[in-house]
Design a protein around this motif. Structure first.
Motif, PDB file in Angstrom:
ATOM      1  N   TYR A  36      42.286  39.294  29.768  1.00 53.86           N
ATOM      2  CA  TYR A  36      41.011  39.195  30.359  1.00 53.86           C
ATOM      3  C   TYR A  36      41.245  38.650  31.694  1.00 53.86           C
ATOM      4  O   TYR A  36      40.206  38.327  32.557  1.00 53.86           O
ATOM      5  CB  TYR A  36      39.988  38.362  29.612  1.00 53.86           C
ATOM      6  CG  TYR A  36      39.525  39.105  28.300  1.00 53.86           C
ATOM      7  CD1 TYR A  36      39.162  40.352  28.220  1.00 53.86           C
ATOM      8  CD2 TYR A  36      39.739  38.252  27.070  1.00 53.86           C
ATOM      9  CE1 TYR A  36      38.989  41.065  26.996  1.00 53.86           C
ATOM     10  CE2 TYR A  36      39.546  38.823  25.790  1.00 53.86           C
ATOM     11  CZ  TYR A  36      39.095  40.093  25.772  1.00 53.86           C
ATOM     12  OH  TYR A  36      38.794  40.749  24.672  1.00 53.86           O
ATOM     13  N   THR A  38      42.183  37.739  35.346  1.00 50.06           N
ATOM     14  CA  THR A  38      42.498  38.582  36.520  1.00 50.06           C
ATOM     15  C   THR A  38      43.296  37.691  37.777  1.00 50.06           C
ATOM     16  O   THR A  38      43.080  36.502  37.670  1.00 50.06           O
ATOM     17  CB  THR A  38      41.251  39.057  37.355  1.00 50.06           C
ATOM     18  OG1 THR A  38      40.432  37.949  37.653  1.00 50.06           O
ATOM     19  CG2 THR A  38      40.510  39.982  36.295  1.00 50.06           C
ATOM     20  N   ASP A  40      42.500  36.459  40.587  1.00 50.35           N
ATOM     21  CA  ASP A  40      41.640  35.684  41.192  1.00 50.35           C
ATOM     22  C   ASP A  40      41.511  34.215  40.483  1.00 50.35           C
ATOM     23  O   ASP A  40      40.855  33.425  41.133  1.00 50.35           O
ATOM     24  CB  ASP A  40      40.655  36.455  41.854  1.00 50.35           C
ATOM     25  CG  ASP A  40      39.632  36.865  40.812  1.00 50.35           C
ATOM     26  OD1 ASP A  40      40.190  37.227  39.670  1.00 50.35           O
ATOM     27  OD2 ASP A  40      38.300  36.640  40.859  1.00 50.35           O
TER      28      ASP A  40
END
Length: 280
Positions: A36, A38, A40
């Motif tokens: 899950y 990412t 960023d």
């Protein structure tokens, strides 16, 4: 503080080989698995996640979106049935939602059935589970609606007065039989409208917007459909409610009111074979 069974905005505390650890407050660190994460997301950033228990009963965070969170109602499909635990429901997450036998009432669920349930956190186990005992999970506060508000409606039962409904996954309402000509079944979902909110919090619904605005809106839809069909359509007040709903997305009662308004305005002709636009 992380709320189990609900969406939370949590701060990233540290990285690990298994994912990111988030600040769960009193629940300590909560793992968000690598799948899950990412690019960023970094230490100190905030992420919106759903918190629940994994198969080993540990709190985990996910960016997946369940069909309902704790405190809400939903119509969910039975994926499997365990002989001692209960029915498992598809609620949009990788781990299915348990509907324990003790929360099923007199209903016997089998794989492929639809279940209308309340989603809640069991106070003894802190697990997110489901219940068909909807009345035990209705909110105490007065619904925040005004007459005419558009709402999501989920039908969950029938009564001599009308169809029992769940509004916006949270509140209970009633759609009176005279407000719709459709034969509705538990699990049917559509956009409805607030007719009245009583002082005790009970809600009356309409299938279509109320008043002249509804007739004007339906009349406009009829005109647009007629124009797209070349000026004539095989529909009139003898058409079935099902055919009217499928074509005009409205009830037969509203359709007839719309026809009457257009006829009085001399914008259509009503014939034995249907309706026609009047050439100006």
């Amino acid at each position: 503080m992380a709320n189990i069974g609900r969406y939370n905005t949590l701060t990233v505390l540290e990285k690990s080989d298994h994912g990111l650890y988030l600040d769960g407050g009193p629940h300590d660190k909560i793992l968000m698995p690598t799948r899950y994460v990412t690019p960023d997301m970094s230490i100190g950033s905030e992420v919106e996640v759903f918190v629940y228990n994994d198969s080993e009963d540990r709190l985990v965070a996910t960016t997946e979106k369940p069909y309902a969170q704790a405190g809400e109602f939903a119509y969910l499909e039975v994926i499997s049935v365990h002989p001692t635990a209960g029915a498992f429901l598809d609620w949009g997450l990788s781990k299915d939602l348990l509907l324990p036998y003790r929360e099923q009432g007199n209903t016997h669920f089998t794989e492929g059935d639809g279940a209308i349930v309340a989603v809640y956190v069991d106070e003894y186990t802190n697990r997110v589970v489901a219940s068909t005992r909807l009345h035990n999970h209705l909110p105490a506060e007065k619904p925040p609606y005004e007459v005419g508000d558009a709402v999501h409606v989920l039908i969950y039962g029938d009564s001599p007065l009308g169809f029992k409904s769940i509004i916006d996954k949270r509140y209970r309402g009633l759609l009176y039989h005279q407000e719709t000509s459709d034969q509705l079944e538990p699990g049917d979902q559509f956009t409805g409208y607030i007719k009245k909110v009583h002082n005790d919090g009970k809600i009356d619904l309409r299938r279509d917007p109320s008043g002249y605005g509804r007739v004007d809106g339906v009349s406009q839809i009829i005109l647009e459909k007629l124009e797209a069909a070349g000026g004539a359509m095989p529909f009139n007040d003898k058409s079935t409610p099902e055919a009217i709903r499928a074509t005009f997305d409205t009830s037969k009662k509203a359709f007839k009111q719309g026809l009457g308004r257009l006829y009085k305005q001399r914008r259509i002709l009503i014939t034995e074979n249907g309706i026609e636009l009047v050439n100006e």
